[in-house]
Design a protein around this motif. Sequence first.
Motif, PDB file in Angstrom:
ATOM      1  N   HIS A   1       0.842  -1.200   0.000  1.00 13.20           N
ATOM      2  CA  HIS A   1       0.000   0.000   0.000  1.00 13.20           C
ATOM      3  C   HIS A   1       0.876   1.249   0.000  1.00 13.20           C
ATOM      4  N   LEU A   2       0.760   2.034  -1.075  1.00 11.32           N
ATOM      5  CA  LEU A   2       1.495   3.273  -1.202  1.00 11.32           C
ATOM      6  C   LEU A   2       0.528   4.443  -1.348  1.00 11.32           C
ATOM      7  N   GLU A   3       1.055   5.640  -1.426  1.00 16.84           N
ATOM      8  CA  GLU A   3       0.190   6.821  -1.488  1.00 16.84           C
ATOM      9  C   GLU A   3      -0.707   6.814  -2.726  1.00 16.84           C
ATOM     10  N   ASN A   4      -0.143   6.475  -3.871  1.00 11.27           N
ATOM     11  CA  ASN A   4      -0.906   6.494  -5.119  1.00 11.27           C
ATOM     12  C   ASN A   4      -1.108   5.119  -5.737  1.00 11.27           C
ATOM     13  N   TRP A   5      -0.515   4.100  -5.118  1.00  9.21           N
ATOM     14  CA  TRP A   5      -0.570   2.760  -5.700  1.00  9.21           C
ATOM     15  C   TRP A   5      -0.973   1.719  -4.657  1.00  9.21           C
ATOM     16  N   ASN A   6      -1.711   0.718  -5.095  1.00 10.54           N
ATOM     17  CA  ASN A   6      -1.956  -0.506  -4.334  1.00 10.54           C
ATOM     18  C   ASN A   6      -1.494  -1.671  -5.202  1.00 10.54           C
ATOM     19  N   ASN A   7      -0.470  -2.370  -4.769  1.00  4.26           N
ATOM     20  CA  ASN A   7       0.096  -3.453  -5.571  1.00  4.26           C
ATOM     21  C   ASN A   7      -0.123  -4.800  -4.877  1.00  4.26           C
ATOM     22  N   GLU A   8      -0.251  -5.841  -5.686  1.00  9.70           N
ATOM     23  CA  GLU A   8      -0.485  -7.178  -5.135  1.00  9.70           C
ATOM     24  C   GLU A   8       0.366  -8.203  -5.877  1.00  9.70           C
ATOM     25  N   TYR A   9       1.018  -9.090  -5.101  1.00 13.27           N
ATOM     26  CA  TYR A   9       1.877 -10.124  -5.659  1.00 13.27           C
ATOM     27  C   TYR A   9       1.440 -11.479  -5.106  1.00 13.27           C
ATOM     28  N   LYS A  10       1.359 -12.489  -5.994  1.00 14.60           N
ATOM     29  CA  LYS A  10       0.904 -13.818  -5.573  1.00 14.60           C
ATOM     30  C   LYS A  10       1.828 -14.894  -6.129  1.00 14.60           C
ATOM     31  N   LEU A  11       2.023 -15.917  -5.312  1.00 12.44           N
ATOM     32  CA  LEU A  11       2.793 -17.094  -5.712  1.00 12.44           C
ATOM     33  C   LEU A  11       2.124 -18.311  -5.089  1.00 12.44           C
ATOM     34  N   SER A  12       1.817 -19.336  -5.908  1.00 14.48           N
ATOM     35  CA  SER A  12       1.139 -20.514  -5.374  1.00 14.48           C
ATOM     36  C   SER A  12       1.570 -21.762  -6.131  1.00 14.48           C
ATOM     37  N   GLY A  13       1.341 -22.912  -5.498  1.00 13.26           N
ATOM     38  CA  GLY A  13       1.693 -24.180  -6.131  1.00 13.26           C
ATOM     39  C   GLY A  13       0.958 -25.334  -5.491  1.00 13.26           C
ATOM     40  N   ILE A  14       0.784 -26.405  -6.275  1.00 16.03           N
ATOM     41  CA  ILE A  14       0.173 -27.631  -5.753  1.00 16.03           C
ATOM     42  C   ILE A  14       0.886 -28.818  -6.384  1.00 16.03           C
ATOM     43  N   TYR A  15       1.118 -29.846  -5.568  1.00 17.64           N
ATOM     44  CA  TYR A  15       1.795 -31.055  -6.038  1.00 17.64           C
ATOM     45  C   TYR A  15       1.072 -32.263  -5.448  1.00 17.64           C
ATOM     46  N   LYS A  16       0.792 -33.250  -6.314  1.00 21.33           N
ATOM     47  CA  LYS A  16       0.102 -34.453  -5.853  1.00 21.33           C
ATOM     48  C   LYS A  16       0.771 -35.685  -6.436  1.00 21.33           C
ATOM     49  N   GLU A  17       0.927 -36.686  -5.584  1.00 22.72           N
ATOM     50  CA  GLU A  17       1.561 -37.938  -5.970  1.00 22.72           C
ATOM     51  C   GLU A  17       0.704 -39.099  -5.466  1.00 22.72           C
ATOM     52  N   ASP A  18       0.364 -40.028  -6.365  1.00 21.15           N
ATOM     53  CA  ASP A  18      -0.458 -41.185  -6.001  1.00 21.15           C
ATOM     54  C   ASP A  18       0.313 -42.477  -6.237  1.00 21.15           C
ATOM     55  N   GLU A  19      -0.053 -43.500  -5.475  1.00 18.45           N
ATOM     56  CA  GLU A  19       0.533 -44.823  -5.687  1.00 18.45           C
ATOM     57  C   GLU A  19      -0.373 -45.617  -6.616  1.00 18.45           C
ATOM     58  N   ILE A  20       0.188 -46.102  -7.729  1.00 20.58           N
ATOM     59  CA  ILE A  20      -0.602 -46.841  -8.711  1.00 20.58           C
ATOM     60  C   ILE A  20       0.038 -48.205  -8.958  1.00 20.58           C
ATOM     61  N   GLU A  21      -0.688 -49.042  -9.688  1.00 22.76           N
ATOM     62  CA  GLU A  21      -0.170 -50.357 -10.057  1.00 22.76           C
ATOM     63  C   GLU A  21       0.208 -50.323 -11.527  1.00 22.76           C
ATOM     64  N   ASN A  22       1.479 -50.603 -11.859  1.00 20.77           N
ATOM     65  CA  ASN A  22       1.925 -50.558 -13.249  1.00 20.77           C
ATOM     66  C   ASN A  22       1.544 -51.828 -13.996  1.00 20.77           C
ATOM     67  N   ASP A  23       1.967 -51.908 -15.263  1.00 24.09           N
ATOM     68  CA  ASP A  23       1.598 -53.052 -16.111  1.00 24.09           C
ATOM     69  C   ASP A  23       2.161 -54.363 -15.586  1.00 24.09           C
ATOM     70  N   ALA A  24       3.257 -54.297 -14.829  1.00 24.63           N
ATOM     71  CA  ALA A  24       3.868 -55.508 -14.276  1.00 24.63           C
ATOM     72  C   ALA A  24       3.226 -55.932 -12.961  1.00 24.63           C
ATOM     73  N   GLY A  25       2.216 -55.175 -12.522  1.00 27.50           N
ATOM     74  CA  GLY A  25       1.545 -55.505 -11.271  1.00 27.50           C
ATOM     75  C   GLY A  25       2.236 -54.972 -10.044  1.00 27.50           C
ATOM     76  N   GLU A  26       3.268 -54.168 -10.237  1.00 26.80           N
ATOM     77  CA  GLU A  26       3.998 -53.585  -9.114  1.00 26.80           C
ATOM     78  C   GLU A  26       3.428 -52.206  -8.779  1.00 26.80           C
ATOM     79  N   ARG A  27       3.435 -51.897  -7.505  1.00 27.22           N
ATOM     80  CA  ARG A  27       2.920 -50.605  -7.063  1.00 27.22           C
ATOM     81  C   ARG A  27       4.049 -49.577  -7.060  1.00 27.22           C
ATOM     82  N   GLU A  28       3.792 -48.421  -7.660  1.00 27.27           N
ATOM     83  CA  GLU A  28       4.781 -47.362  -7.732  1.00 27.27           C
ATOM     84  C   GLU A  28       4.088 -46.012  -7.625  1.00 27.27           C
ATOM     85  N   LYS A  29       4.851 -44.993  -7.213  1.00 24.38           N
ATOM     86  CA  LYS A  29       4.292 -43.660  -7.070  1.00 24.38           C
ATOM     87  C   LYS A  29       4.395 -42.898  -8.388  1.00 24.38           C
ATOM     88  N   GLU A  30       3.324 -42.169  -8.684  1.00 19.90           N
ATOM     89  CA  GLU A  30       3.274 -41.406  -9.928  1.00 19.90           C
ATOM     90  C   GLU A  30       2.719 -40.015  -9.664  1.00 19.90           C
TER      91      GLU A  30
END
Length: 261
Positions: A58-87
Amino acid sequence: MKLKLLSLCVIAATSTQSFAKEAKEKKTWDVTSEVGAIVTSGNTSTTTLKGGIKAKHHLENWNNEYKLSGIYKEDEIENDAGEREKERTNEKYSVSAQANYKLNEDHSHLFVYGSYDSDYFGAYRNEAVLSVGYGLRLLNRDNMYLNAEVGPGIKRFEHQESSSELDENGLSLAGETENEAIGVAKLDYNWQISDNARFTQLVAVEYGDSNTKTVSESALLTKINGSLQMKFAYNITHNSEVSEEKENTDTETSLTLVYSF
């Protein structure tokens, strides 16, 4: 001697209170950070991390806004060989900045806005927007307000490498980058329900010839203490034009902690 000492204490206390009040009034930065995490194991193994930071200057003649965000998701799945791995199943990062120049009218401004989104699993691999425009307050009450913004802009976006979209000549758009002129509009609603609860609603639209993107966030914040809040949010991102293997609408429900500095 005691009287002099008492006088000095009173003067010091008064000076301290005045200084604290003055510092509070002259506060130019409002910074909040948001963080949330979900980790499960056993029959289902997932890891979800979500975070962000927002700073208002907040300044005398200006109102400025800055944003930074992120999301990360990892699931455990079963591959073609029947082994469980994270993806990795979701990964997105966003950064934006907006400068608002105050006009003579109450709660009206001119703005310059820029943003960049990197989304590994979204409709587009990355998107960059630069826009200018005019904003004003449509509703102004003691416990709520509604702000609106509108203006022109330009958008640069890259198609996913897996995209099946074709251009007008029938050539693949996978991995290709395009530019187009867009129109932008935004509504920002804030309702202070009580001393400890606040509801916010944000809707932003980017209209272009090749795609119209609409983003909505509905959020309820409840205060835990003076600096800590709990935030429950529901986000919707809709793209009017996507490749056949993608959905038009992405949704996200989150529960995070928000800390104010």
